[in-house]
Design a protein around this motif. Structure first.
Motif, PDB file in Angstrom:
ATOM      1  N   ALA A 119       0.776  -1.248   0.164  1.00  0.00           N
ATOM      2  CA  ALA A 119       0.012  -0.100   0.111  1.00  0.00           C
ATOM      3  C   ALA A 119       0.902   1.432  -0.047  1.00  0.00           C
ATOM      4  O   ALA A 119       0.564   2.500  -0.678  1.00  0.00           O
ATOM      5  CB  ALA A 119      -1.051  -0.014   1.011  1.00  0.00           C
ATOM      6  N   ALA A 120       1.935   1.188   0.880  1.00  0.00           N
ATOM      7  CA  ALA A 120       2.654   2.487   0.828  1.00  0.00           C
ATOM      8  C   ALA A 120       3.386   2.711  -0.335  1.00  0.00           C
ATOM      9  O   ALA A 120       3.545   3.810  -1.047  1.00  0.00           O
ATOM     10  CB  ALA A 120       3.909   2.380   2.062  1.00  0.00           C
ATOM     11  N   TYR A 121       3.922   1.710  -1.000  1.00  0.00           N
ATOM     12  CA  TYR A 121       4.523   1.575  -2.404  1.00  0.00           C
ATOM     13  C   TYR A 121       3.514   2.051  -3.504  1.00  0.00           C
ATOM     14  O   TYR A 121       3.838   3.049  -4.300  1.00  0.00           O
ATOM     15  CB  TYR A 121       5.063   0.232  -2.793  1.00  0.00           C
ATOM     16  CG  TYR A 121       6.222   0.415  -3.810  1.00  0.00           C
ATOM     17  CD1 TYR A 121       7.589   0.372  -3.677  1.00  0.00           C
ATOM     18  CD2 TYR A 121       5.443   0.462  -5.350  1.00  0.00           C
ATOM     19  CE1 TYR A 121       8.222   0.177  -4.786  1.00  0.00           C
ATOM     20  CE2 TYR A 121       6.413   0.091  -6.242  1.00  0.00           C
ATOM     21  CZ  TYR A 121       7.863   0.041  -6.271  1.00  0.00           C
ATOM     22  OH  TYR A 121       8.398  -0.014  -7.238  1.00  0.00           O
ATOM     23  N   ALA A 122       2.363   1.558  -3.288  1.00  0.00           N
ATOM     24  CA  ALA A 122       1.404   2.066  -4.471  1.00  0.00           C
ATOM     25  C   ALA A 122       0.856   3.673  -4.202  1.00  0.00           C
ATOM     26  O   ALA A 122       0.773   4.262  -5.350  1.00  0.00           O
ATOM     27  CB  ALA A 122       0.088   1.136  -4.301  1.00  0.00           C
ATOM     28  N   ARG A 123       0.862   3.730  -2.910  1.00  0.00           N
ATOM     29  CA  ARG A 123       0.553   5.377  -3.015  1.00  0.00           C
ATOM     30  C   ARG A 123       1.542   6.339  -3.342  1.00  0.00           C
ATOM     31  O   ARG A 123       1.120   7.268  -3.915  1.00  0.00           O
ATOM     32  CB  ARG A 123       0.087   5.462  -1.326  1.00  0.00           C
ATOM     33  CG  ARG A 123      -0.994   4.951  -0.676  1.00  0.00           C
ATOM     34  CD  ARG A 123      -1.258   4.920   0.722  1.00  0.00           C
ATOM     35  NE  ARG A 123      -2.496   4.334   1.279  1.00  0.00           N
ATOM     36  CZ  ARG A 123      -2.462   3.714   2.376  1.00  0.00           C
ATOM     37  NH1 ARG A 123      -1.469   3.744   3.148  1.00  0.00           N
ATOM     38  NH2 ARG A 123      -3.665   3.094   2.870  1.00  0.00           N
ATOM     39  N   LYS A 124       2.584   5.914  -3.177  1.00  0.00           N
ATOM     40  CA  LYS A 124       3.772   6.682  -3.572  1.00  0.00           C
ATOM     41  C   LYS A 124       3.732   6.905  -5.304  1.00  0.00           C
ATOM     42  O   LYS A 124       4.053   7.826  -5.788  1.00  0.00           O
ATOM     43  CB  LYS A 124       5.276   6.129  -3.159  1.00  0.00           C
ATOM     44  CG  LYS A 124       6.385   7.111  -3.532  1.00  0.00           C
ATOM     45  CD  LYS A 124       7.609   6.418  -2.726  1.00  0.00           C
ATOM     46  CE  LYS A 124       8.854   7.209  -3.179  1.00  0.00           C
ATOM     47  NZ  LYS A 124       9.334   7.182  -4.592  1.00  0.00           N
ATOM     48  N   ARG A 125       3.609   5.643  -5.952  1.00  0.00           N
ATOM     49  CA  ARG A 125       3.567   5.666  -7.399  1.00  0.00           C
ATOM     50  C   ARG A 125       2.351   6.394  -7.860  1.00  0.00           C
ATOM     51  O   ARG A 125       2.405   7.271  -8.916  1.00  0.00           O
ATOM     52  CB  ARG A 125       3.589   4.114  -7.980  1.00  0.00           C
ATOM     53  CG  ARG A 125       4.649   3.412  -7.592  1.00  0.00           C
ATOM     54  CD  ARG A 125       4.194   1.888  -8.099  1.00  0.00           C
ATOM     55  NE  ARG A 125       4.280   2.097  -9.619  1.00  0.00           N
ATOM     56  CZ  ARG A 125       3.837   0.737 -10.330  1.00  0.00           C
ATOM     57  NH1 ARG A 125       3.304  -0.214  -9.679  1.00  0.00           N
ATOM     58  NH2 ARG A 125       3.833   0.767 -11.491  1.00  0.00           N
ATOM     59  N   VAL A 126       1.145   6.204  -7.188  1.00  0.00           N
ATOM     60  CA  VAL A 126       0.264   7.276  -7.806  1.00  0.00           C
ATOM     61  C   VAL A 126       0.231   8.697  -7.414  1.00  0.00           C
ATOM     62  O   VAL A 126       0.027   9.223  -8.466  1.00  0.00           O
ATOM     63  CB  VAL A 126      -1.060   6.820  -6.724  1.00  0.00           C
ATOM     64  CG1 VAL A 126      -2.414   7.752  -6.898  1.00  0.00           C
ATOM     65  CG2 VAL A 126      -1.567   5.247  -6.890  1.00  0.00           C
ATOM     66  N   ALA A 127       1.017   9.059  -6.192  1.00  0.00           N
ATOM     67  CA  ALA A 127       1.174  10.370  -6.224  1.00  0.00           C
ATOM     68  C   ALA A 127       2.431  10.941  -7.359  1.00  0.00           C
ATOM     69  O   ALA A 127       2.097  11.896  -7.969  1.00  0.00           O
ATOM     70  CB  ALA A 127       1.945  10.768  -4.647  1.00  0.00           C
ATOM     71  N   GLU A 128       3.399   9.987  -7.663  1.00  0.00           N
ATOM     72  CA  GLU A 128       4.129  10.583  -8.469  1.00  0.00           C
ATOM     73  C   GLU A 128       3.592  10.565  -9.945  1.00  0.00           C
ATOM     74  O   GLU A 128       3.977  11.396 -10.897  1.00  0.00           O
ATOM     75  CB  GLU A 128       5.367   9.491  -8.601  1.00  0.00           C
ATOM     76  CG  GLU A 128       6.235   9.576  -7.392  1.00  0.00           C
ATOM     77  CD  GLU A 128       7.193   8.466  -7.173  1.00  0.00           C
ATOM     78  OE1 GLU A 128       8.329   8.479  -6.566  1.00  0.00           O
ATOM     79  OE2 GLU A 128       7.268   7.455  -8.218  1.00  0.00           O
ATOM     80  N   GLU A 129       2.562   9.709 -10.219  1.00  0.00           N
ATOM     81  CA  GLU A 129       1.912   9.857 -11.627  1.00  0.00           C
ATOM     82  C   GLU A 129       1.016  11.023 -11.561  1.00  0.00           C
ATOM     83  O   GLU A 129       0.274  11.088 -12.740  1.00  0.00           O
ATOM     84  CB  GLU A 129       1.059   8.674 -11.658  1.00  0.00           C
ATOM     85  CG  GLU A 129       1.910   7.331 -11.846  1.00  0.00           C
ATOM     86  CD  GLU A 129       2.507   7.161 -13.451  1.00  0.00           C
ATOM     87  OE1 GLU A 129       1.799   7.881 -14.456  1.00  0.00           O
ATOM     88  OE2 GLU A 129       3.387   6.415 -13.754  1.00  0.00           O
TER      89      GLU A 129
END
Length: 430
Positions: free
Chosen positions: A233-243
């Motif tokens: 979840a932490a990794y996915a949220r970071k990717r979402v924000a970067e996109e």
């Protein structure tokens, strides 16, 4: 005189009733068997003790994970040769020994016990999950099982999976790369679900967010992705924000049974249903059905096993349960379809992509082997060995049709009977 390997080979062939298809190399420097075959290397007596105290697959797995047992030569060839002697053999090795009446074999077995050293069972490797008997597939036990598998470290998975961070079967073209094949898989699922701007998608078991990001970025949908893994979840949220997709994608640490904010226009469940369990599967299917709007579609991407003549005799693979997917269960595709239909779905398409998973797994093994020292340092040498064995053996299982993987498209068809699907479904027009 170095003689452990010939003695081991002689006993194995007497017990198994045929020639051993691999070479043996023992701790005393001795070798026995075909010189051009891959070799099983017993690095110490403890390897033999592990296999004697836990005959069969689990003993071999413990020896492998601990590093007491290794393979020289091509790992796939060695596993394929051994499959008929271990993974496809119903009898427990201990039962085989007890069934043998030949005095010579009994004498060899006694020598083997002496050869193994002190009669003390070695402790299982630290990577083996050990838990008391418990009720399976509760919210708590499912969260523990998911954590064991996925909370290994995101950096480790980056090595294995590559930049796509997709941990499920890719969809290959002959000249494709792993990245293009994973992108094509995500796009195939979006097409089957008929995703369009303004629609709402629930991604069950969202992993590191790749499906959610692809669907939001390429098709303009709003996505809720759920996982039980804090690290994912932490990794996915970071990717979402970067996109720049935080306004369209929400990632939750949440059990599928606790989602209550339907209706959704579509649900994707990619490589997640294997964790649900047979006793919970109808509950899972009914929950997803209840979360869909009339006309909504479910894409269930799931590994399947071959059916057994007596389904009540099915047992979870010991190595997989102890080291890889605790409490995971596989079902025949026909059982999955039946349960979805019992929940109210109309099943509209089943596509087998078995060969695609074999190719995907081989590519993951290549990634791991190419950066082995780094990968082992990020987790542990034993955990890296678990993943190498699991993925290589799984690749062979898909290639030999011992297991398969299927995309099942199902619809919550409204009372009008209009499924919303095209007459020629394989064109996958929205």
């Amino acid at each position: 005189m170095a003689e452990a390997a010939p003695r081991l080979r002689n006993l194995a062939e007497q017990v198994l009733g045929g020639p051993l298809p691999v070479r043996l190399k023992a701790w005393d420097g001795s070798e026995a068997g075909p010189p051009d075959a891959p070799a099983l290397v017993l690095r110490n007596r403890r390897a033999l003790r592990r296999m004697l105290f836990k005959p069969g697959e689990l003993g071999l797995a413990r020896a492998w994970v601990s590093g007491d047992l290794d393979v020289e030569g091509d790992l796939y060839t060695a596993l394929d040769a051994m499959a008929g002697l271990v993974w496809e053999r119903d009898e427990d090795a201990r039962g085989l020994l007890q069934a043998v009446r030949d005095p010579g074999v009994r004498a060899a077995a006694r020598e083997l016990l002496l050869l193994a050293g002190p009669p003390i069972p070695p402790a299982p490797p630290g990577e083996e999950i050990r838990r008391p008997r418990r009720r399976l597939h509760t919210r708590r036990t499912d969260k523990q099982a998911i954590s064991h598998h996925y909370d290994v470290g995101n950096d480790f998975y980056e090595i294995v999976l590559g930049p796509s961070m997709v941990y499920s079967c890719a969809y290959w073209e002959d000249a494709g790369t792993l990245e293009s094949a994973q992108r094509d898989k995500l796009e195939l699922i979006c097409a089957k679900l008929g995703l369009k701007e303004g629609r709402r998608l629930l991604d069950v078991g969202c992993g590191w967010g790749s499906m959610a990001i692809h669907a939001a970025r390429e098709h303009g949908v709003s996505v809720v992705g759920i996982t039980l893994s804090q690290e994912q979840a932490a990794y996915a949220r970071k990717r979402v924000a970067e996109e720049g997709l935080a306004d369209r994608v929400e990632i939750r640490v949440q059990d599928y049974r606790d989602v209550v904010d339907g209706p959704y226009d579509a649900i994707s469940s990619i490589g997640m249903a294997e964790h649900v369990g047979a006793e919970r599967y109808l509950e899972y299917a009914r929950q997803l059905y209840s979360l869909l709007a009339p006309g909504g579609r479910l894409l269930n991407h799931q590994i399947a096993r071959r059916p057994q003549s007596d389904e009540s005799a099915y047992e979870v693979d010991r190595f997989i349960d102890a080291y890889v997917f605790p409490d995971g269960e596989l079902a025949p595709v026909g059982t999955t379809v039946t349960q979805l239909e019992r929940a109210g779905f109309e099943v509209r398409d089943v596509e087998s992509i078995r060969e695609h998973y074999a190719r995907t797994l081989r590519r993951w093994v290549t990634n791991l082997e190419a950066d082995w020292d780094h990968a082992a340092g990020l987790t542990s040498p034993g955990r890296a060995r678990v993943w190498r064995l699991y993925m290589a053996a799984s690749a062979l299982a898909f290639e030999r049709n011992r297991i398969g993987v299927n995309q099942v498209l199902a619809v919550r068809t409204p009372e009008s009977g209009d499924s919303g699907l095209p007459l020629r479904t394989r064109t996958w027009n929205a």
